[in-house]
Motif scaffolding. Structure first.
Motif, mmCIF file in Angstrom:
data_model
loop_
_atom_site.group_PDB
_atom_site.id
_atom_site.type_symbol
_atom_site.label_atom_id
_atom_site.label_comp_id
_atom_site.label_asym_id
_atom_site.label_seq_id
_atom_site.Cartn_x
_atom_site.Cartn_y
_atom_site.Cartn_z
ATOM 1 N N ILE A 403 0.750 -1.256 0.073
ATOM 2 C CA ILE A 403 -0.161 0.035 -0.129
ATOM 3 C C ILE A 403 0.840 1.286 -0.066
ATOM 4 C CG2 ILE A 403 0.068 0.092 2.484
ATOM 5 C CD1 ILE A 403 -3.053 0.838 -0.167
ATOM 6 N N GLY A 404 2.090 1.183 0.704
ATOM 7 C CA GLY A 404 2.848 2.445 0.485
ATOM 8 C C GLY A 404 3.460 2.781 -0.733
ATOM 9 N N SER A 405 3.447 1.811 -1.884
ATOM 10 C CA SER A 405 3.736 2.273 -3.069
ATOM 11 C C SER A 405 2.805 2.818 -4.115
ATOM 12 C CB SER A 405 4.387 0.849 -3.708
ATOM 13 O OG SER A 405 5.560 0.126 -3.041
ATOM 14 N N LEU A 406 1.603 2.595 -3.485
ATOM 15 C CA LEU A 406 0.493 3.120 -4.512
ATOM 16 C C LEU A 406 0.214 4.462 -4.256
ATOM 17 C CD1 LEU A 406 -2.196 2.038 -6.156
ATOM 18 C CD2 LEU A 406 -3.215 2.135 -4.157
ATOM 19 N N LYS A 407 0.569 5.081 -5.289
ATOM 20 C CA LYS A 407 0.543 6.696 -5.566
ATOM 21 C C LYS A 407 -0.654 6.957 -6.485
ATOM 22 C CE LYS A 407 4.661 6.127 -7.136
ATOM 23 N NZ LYS A 407 5.877 6.417 -7.861
ATOM 24 N N THR A 408 -1.622 7.798 -5.780
ATOM 25 C CA THR A 408 -2.703 8.293 -6.567
ATOM 26 C C THR A 408 -2.739 9.696 -6.570
ATOM 27 O OG1 THR A 408 -4.098 8.092 -4.291
ATOM 28 C CG2 THR A 408 -4.095 6.193 -5.670
ATOM 29 N N ASP A 409 -1.861 10.288 -7.092
ATOM 30 C CA ASP A 409 -1.605 11.697 -7.289
ATOM 31 C C ASP A 409 -1.937 12.155 -8.447
ATOM 32 O OD1 ASP A 409 -0.704 11.989 -4.439
ATOM 33 O OD2 ASP A 409 1.292 11.651 -4.843
ATOM 34 N N GLY A 410 -2.308 11.375 -9.189
ATOM 35 C CA GLY A 410 -2.586 11.692 -10.777
ATOM 36 C C GLY A 410 -1.351 11.496 -11.821
ATOM 37 N N LEU A 411 -1.954 11.453 -12.705
ATOM 38 C CA LEU A 411 -0.743 11.423 -13.955
ATOM 39 C C LEU A 411 -0.798 12.355 -14.972
ATOM 40 C CD1 LEU A 411 -1.591 7.575 -14.813
ATOM 41 C CD2 LEU A 411 0.232 8.381 -13.508
ATOM 42 N N THR A 412 0.506 12.737 -15.443
ATOM 43 C CA THR A 412 0.612 13.853 -16.470
ATOM 44 C C THR A 412 0.196 13.034 -17.812
ATOM 45 O OG1 THR A 412 2.857 13.174 -17.588
ATOM 46 C CG2 THR A 412 2.479 14.786 -15.506
ATOM 47 N N ALA A 413 -0.209 14.033 -18.812
ATOM 48 C CA ALA A 413 -0.743 13.480 -20.272
ATOM 49 C C ALA A 413 0.109 12.505 -20.680
ATOM 50 C CB ALA A 413 -1.120 14.646 -20.960
ATOM 51 N N ALA A 414 1.341 12.607 -20.723
ATOM 52 C CA ALA A 414 2.317 11.723 -21.291
ATOM 53 C C ALA A 414 2.375 10.463 -20.292
ATOM 54 C CB ALA A 414 3.706 12.297 -21.205
ATOM 55 N N GLN A 415 2.364 10.556 -19.129
ATOM 56 C CA GLN A 415 2.316 9.105 -18.533
ATOM 57 C C GLN A 415 1.003 8.425 -18.305
ATOM 58 O OE1 GLN A 415 2.778 11.227 -14.429
ATOM 59 N NE2 GLN A 415 5.186 11.261 -14.680
ATOM 60 N N ASN A 416 -0.092 9.015 -19.143
ATOM 61 C CA ASN A 416 -1.288 8.155 -19.068
ATOM 62 C C ASN A 416 -1.070 6.804 -20.194
ATOM 63 O OD1 ASN A 416 -3.584 8.946 -17.614
ATOM 64 N ND2 ASN A 416 -3.249 10.730 -18.245
ATOM 65 N N PHE A 417 0.132 6.994 -21.164
ATOM 66 C CA PHE A 417 0.278 6.059 -21.999
ATOM 67 C C PHE A 417 1.225 5.001 -21.518
ATOM 68 C CE2 PHE A 417 -1.100 10.026 -24.114
ATOM 69 C CZ PHE A 417 -2.033 9.441 -24.855
ATOM 70 N N THR A 418 0.925 3.823 -21.878
ATOM 71 C CA THR A 418 1.614 2.442 -21.693
ATOM 72 C C THR A 418 2.699 2.471 -22.669
ATOM 73 O OG1 THR A 418 0.273 1.001 -22.711
ATOM 74 C CG2 THR A 418 -0.124 1.024 -20.121
ATOM 75 N N ASN A 419 2.509 3.181 -23.846
ATOM 76 C CA ASN A 419 3.547 3.122 -25.066
ATOM 77 C C ASN A 419 3.936 4.580 -25.184
ATOM 78 O OD1 ASN A 419 1.112 4.395 -26.017
ATOM 79 N ND2 ASN A 419 0.806 2.924 -27.777
ATOM 80 N N THR A 420 4.652 5.100 -26.261
ATOM 81 C CA THR A 420 5.109 6.235 -26.418
ATOM 82 C C THR A 420 4.540 6.849 -27.763
ATOM 83 O OG1 THR A 420 7.222 5.644 -25.463
ATOM 84 C CG2 THR A 420 7.321 7.639 -26.389
#
Length: 741
Positions: A403-420
Motif C-alpha cells: 500500500i505504501g507504493s500506491l501513488k494516486t496523485d494523478g498522472l501527466t498526459a504523457a504518463q497516461n500511455f503505456t506506449n510512447t
C-alpha cells in the motif's frame, strides 16, 4: 443422498414446476425481444465512438471554478479551441529551405477545416535552430456546437498530413494539449474489434475447458453479444441526447463487464440446469426448475451490481456520474438476455448441447459428497478457525506489503500511455526547446476595473513566468489576425516586447475581462498544478475583483479534487446499499456484515498488491485519483456476487441440513461453477491491458487480481470457514438462527 430420492419429493417438485409455468409465455416474449433488439442494436456498437467525450472539461460540473471560467472566457473568443503545436525537427540546424518549408506548412495548416486560423501565431524557432514550432489551435466548439472526438482526431491528422507534405525530410510531430488529447482518442481506435475480440477469445478458451463441449460455449457468448448490442443501442441514444456522458474508458469497461458478468450468470444457470437434467426426463421441466432455483441468486447479483454502479451518480465528475448508468445499463441488458433468451435457447436445443458429457436421468446430481470441492469443504469443516484466521492474516499482509507504493496523485498526459505515441515525443521536444508552459496558459476572469490589481497579483506568484508579456489581458483575436496577415514580423516583435497595446486587447464584456498568465512548467505537471493553487489564492484575495482561475491546468486540478471528493462520498454509500440488498436477500443481519467485511478486506489487499505491481513491476508513474473508487465499485459490487452465489445456496441447504452442514454442502456444490465464473471475469477484465492506457491497464489488473482473490481465498476459504465456525448465529435474527447448527 440424491437430490430427488422419494416419490413425494418428485410430486412436490412437479406441482411446483406446473405452478411456475404461468409466466413462461412472458419469458418467451422477452427472449424474442432480447434476440431482435440485441441483434438490431449490434449496429450501434461501432457508432458509440461518435458520441464519446474524452476531454477533461466535459467531465466537470457547471459549478467547478474552471468550468465557470471556460463559460466566461468563451464570450471573449469567437470559437473555443484546444491549443496544440506541430513541431519540426532536425538533428542539425534548420536551413533557409527548411524554414521556407515550415512557413509553407503553416499556410497549408491554416487552410485545414477545423483549425482556428485566426488564433494561429507566428512560427517559433529554438535557440539552437534545430526545432520549429507552429501553434495550431483546434476548434473544440463552434457556435455552441461541440466537436466530437472523432472529428478532432481527423482534423489533427489532416494538420499533420499538411505539415509532412510541406516539410520534406524534416521530422514532424504533434505536441501540446491538442496533440495529446488526440493521442488519447486514438488509443481507443479499434476498441470494438481489438478489445471485444480479445475478450471473446479468452472466454471461449475458458468455457471450452470448463464445459469440455465444442458446442455449449456458443450460447453464453452469443447471448453476451446480444447484450452488448442491446446496451450499445440504449447508451448511444442517451449519449446522443446528452442525458449521459460516454467516455472511451466507460465504453471499454462496458464491453468487458457485459462479457464477464454475462458469462458468470450463464455459468450459474447452466450448472444448475445440468444438475436438474440428472433428475428430470423433460428438459423443459429441468430448465424451469434450474431457472427458478438460480433466479434469486442471479437477480440479487444483478441488482447489487446495478445499485452499486448507480451510486456513482452521486459523483461530481460527469465521467464517474455517467459511468454508473452506462455500466448499469450493460448489467441490466445482460441480465435480461441471460435470463430469457439463453435459457429458452438451451431448452429448445436439448441435452445434446452438453455433448460429449450429456447428462442422463440418473439422480446423481448431488455433488456435495464427492469431488475436489467436497474434499475442500471437509477440510474447512475440520479446521475452520485456523483457516479463516490464516486467510485474514494473508489479506492483511498483502495490504501492508504494497500500500505504501500506491501513488494516486494523478498522472501527466504523457504518463497516461503505456506506449510512447508521437504526441509524447513531440511534447518532450517542445519542452526542451521552448517555454514548457506556452500554449496552455492559466485563464483568469475578473472584474475589469480591478484588472491591473489582478495582473499584479498574478505576476508575483511563484510558477508564473516573469518574461515580458507573460500576464496580459486577452488580445482581440480578429485584430491580431489581420495584423499577422499584413505584418507578421511586427506581431512577433510586439509579442517579445510585452503585452498587446490597448487597441488590440479584447474589450470588457458585462464588466468582466479575461487575463492569460503563462506558466513556467508544462501545463499538466505537478508543479503547474501547485502553481494554480497559489495563483487562485493570490487572485481570490484581490478586493472587488471576483477573480476566478481556469484553463487546462486548472481543469485538471478540479478533476483531481472532484475525484477525491467522489471517492470519500461514494464508497460509504456503496457499502450501505450492498448491506441492505444482502440483508433483504438473506433475511439476516449478521451474515451481510461478515460478507461486506471480508470483501472490503479483499479490496484492501488488492490495493496493496496493485501498488507493488504498478510501481515495481510495471513501472507506472502512479495512478489516477479515481482509481481507488473505480476499483472499489467494481471489486465490491462484483466480488460480493460470488458470496451471494455461495450463501444463497448455503441458505437453501441450511433449511434441510443445518447451518454447518449447509455451509459445507453449499461450498461443495457451488465451488466449481463459482471458481470458473471468477476466472472468466478476471480474464475479461485483464483484457483491458491491451489498450495503451495506464488507467485501464491498472483497472484491468486490479479487478482481475481482486476477483481471483475473492474467488480463491475469500469465497472458498474465509467466508465458509468463518460461517462454519460461528454457526447458526450468522442467520440472526431470522428463524434459521434458532435451528440446528
Amino acid at each position: 443422498m440424491t437430490k430427488l430420492d422419494s416419490t413425494d419429493a418428485e410430486k412436490n417438485d412437479g406441482r411446483a414446476i406446473r405452478a411456475f409455468r404461468l409466466p413462461i409465455f412472458t419469458v418467451i416474449a422477452l427472449a424474442i425481444f432480447a434476440f431482435v433488439a440485441g441483434g438490431f442494436g449490434g449496429s450501434f456498437q461501432s457508432k458509440l465512438a461518435e458520441v464519446q467525450k474524452n476531454d477533461n472539461s466535459s467531465y466537470l460540473p457547471s459549478s467547478a471554478e474552471s468550468t465557470v471560467v471556460a463559460n466566461e472566457s468563451a464570450k471573449f473568443l469567437p470559437v473555443e479551441t484546444i491549443p496544440g503545436f506541430v513541431v519540426f525537427h532536425r538533428d542539425s540546424a534548420l536551413t533557409d529551405a527548411d524554414k521556407a518549408a515550415v512557413e509553407s506548412a503553416r499556410q497549408a495548416i491554416s487552410r485545414v477545416p477545423g483549425v482556428d486560423a485566426d488564433g494561429m501565431q507566428p512560427t517559433q524557432f529554438s535557440a539552437d535552430g534545430t526545432i520549429a514550432s507552429i501553434f495550431v489551435p483546434l476548434i473544440a466548439k463552434d457556435d455552441g456546437a461541440a466537436v466530437s472526438g472523432e472529428e478532432l482526431a481527423a482534423t489533427e491528422q489532416k494538420v499533420l498530413d499538411a505539415a509532412e507534405q510541406a516539410a520534406g525530410d524534416m521530422e514532424v510531430l504533434p505536441a501540446g494539449p491538442g496533440g495529446l488529447l488526440v493521442a488519447f482518442i486514438d488509443a481507443f481506435a479499434g476498441l470494438d474489434s481489438a478489445l471485444l475480440g480479445a475478450a471473446l477469445l479468452v472466454v471461449i478458451l475458458i468455457l471450452l475447458v470448463v464445459y469440455r463441449s465444442p458446442v455449449l460455449w456458443f450460447f453464453p457468448l452469443f447471448s453476451a453479444l446480444l447484450a452488448i448490442g442491446l446496451s450499445s443501442m440504449v447508451i448511444y441514444f442517451l449519449a446522443k441526447a446528452e442525458i449521459l456522458t460516454l467516455t472511451g474508458q466507460s465504453q471499454g469497461i462496458l464491453f468487458v463487464l457485459v462479457i464477464g458478468a454475462g458469462t458468470d450468470y450463464a455459468l450459474l444457470l447452466i450448472s444448475r440446469y445440468r444438475e436438474e437434467l440428472h433428475s428430470y426426463p423433460n428438459r423443459f421441466d429441468a430448465m424451469i426448475r434450474a431457472w427458478r432455483e438460480s433466479a434469486p441468486a442471479i437477480t440479487a447479483s444483478a441488482v447489487t451490481v446495478v445499485l452499486g454502479l448507480l451510486c456513482l451518480t452521486f459523483s461530481q465528475l460527469n465521467s464517474n456520474k455517467s459511468l454508473g448508468p452506462v455500466a448499469a445499463i450493460g448489467i441490466a441488458c445482460t441480465y435480461l438476455v441471460m435470463m430469457t433468451f439463453m435459457p429458452v435457447a438451451l431448452a429448445v436445443v436439448g441435452r445434446w448441447v452438453f455433448w460429449p458429457r450429456t447428462p442422463r436421468v440418473d439422480h446423481a446430481a448431488d455433488l456435495a459428497t464427492h469431488g475436489m470441492w467436497g474434499k475442500i469443504a471437509t477440510t474447512i469443516g475440520n479446521r475452520d478457525r485456523s483457516l479463516w484466521i490464516g486467510a485474514s492474516i494473508l489479506l492483511i499482509v498483502l495490504f501492508a506489503a504494497g500500500i505504501g507504493s500506491l501513488k494516486t496523485d494523478g498522472l501527466t498526459a504523457a504518463q497516461n500511455f503505456t506506449n510512447t505515441p508521437d504526441a509524447v515525443v513531440g511534447q518532450e521536444l517542445y519542452d526542451s526547446a521552448f517555454d514548457p508552459g506556452a500554449g496552455a496558459p492559466a485563464v483568469i476572469t475578473a472584474n475589469a476595473d480591478q484588472s491591473d490589481a489582478v495582473i499584479k497579483a498574478a505576476s508575483a506568484v511563484e510558477g508564473i513566468s516573469q518574461d515580458a508579456g507573460s500576464v496580459c489581458t486577452q488580445v482581440d483575436v480578429a485584430k491580431v489576425s489581420e495584423l499577422i496577415k499584413s505584418n507578421p514580423a511586427a506581431v512577433a516583435q510586439a509579442a517579445a516586447a510585452g503585452c498587446a497595446p490597448p487597441g488590440f486587447t479584447a474589450p470588457p464584456i458585462n464588466g468582466r475581462t479575461m487575463i492569460n498568465a503563462m506558466l513556467v512548467d508544462s501545463y499538466d505537471s505537478p508543479q503547474a498544478l501547485e502553481t494554480i493553487k497559489r495563483l487562485r489564492t493570490a487572485v481570490h484575495a484581490v478586493p472587488g475583483a471576483d477573480a476566478l482561475v481556469g484553463g487546462s491546468t486548472a481543469t485538471t486540478l478540479d478533476v483531481q479534487a472532484a475525484s477525491v471528493r467522489d471517492r470519500n462520498l461514494i464508497i460509504p454509500i456503496v457499502l450501505a446499499v450492498i448491506f441492505v440488498v444482502l440483508a433483504l436477500l438473506l433475511r439476516a443481519l449478521v451474515i451481510p456484515v461478515i460478507l461486506i467485511a471480508t470483501v472490503v478486506l479483499s479490496f484492501a489487499a488488492t490495493l496493496g498488491v496493485s501498488g507493488f505491481f504498478f510501481t515495481h513491476v510495471f513501472g507506472f508513474a502512479g495512478a489516477d485519483q479515481s482509481f481507488p473508487l473505480y476499483a472499489f465499485v467494481f471489486l465490491v459490487a462484483l466480488g460480493i456476487d460470488y458470496n451471494i452465489f455461495l450463501m444463497t445456496r448455503v441458505r437453501e441447504e441450511t433449511g434441510e441440513f443445518g447451518t454447518r452442514a449447509g455451509v459445507l454442502r453449499g461450498l461443495a456444490v457451488t465451488g466449481g461453477v463459482i471458481t470458473s465464473a471468477g476466472i472468466v471475469l478476471a480474464a475479461t477484465f485483464a483484457v483491458l491491458g491491451i489498450l495503451p492506457l495506464v488507467f485501464l491497464a491498472e483497472i484491468g489488473f486490479a479487478v482481475a487480481f481482486g476477483v481471483l482473490l475473492d474467488t480463491i481465498i475469500v469465497r472458498s476459504v474465509l467466508v465458509p470457514a468463518l460461517s462454519h465456525d460461528i454457526g447458526k448465529k450468522i442467520w440472526w435474527p431470522s428463524s434459521l438462527a434458532t435451528s440446528k447448527d
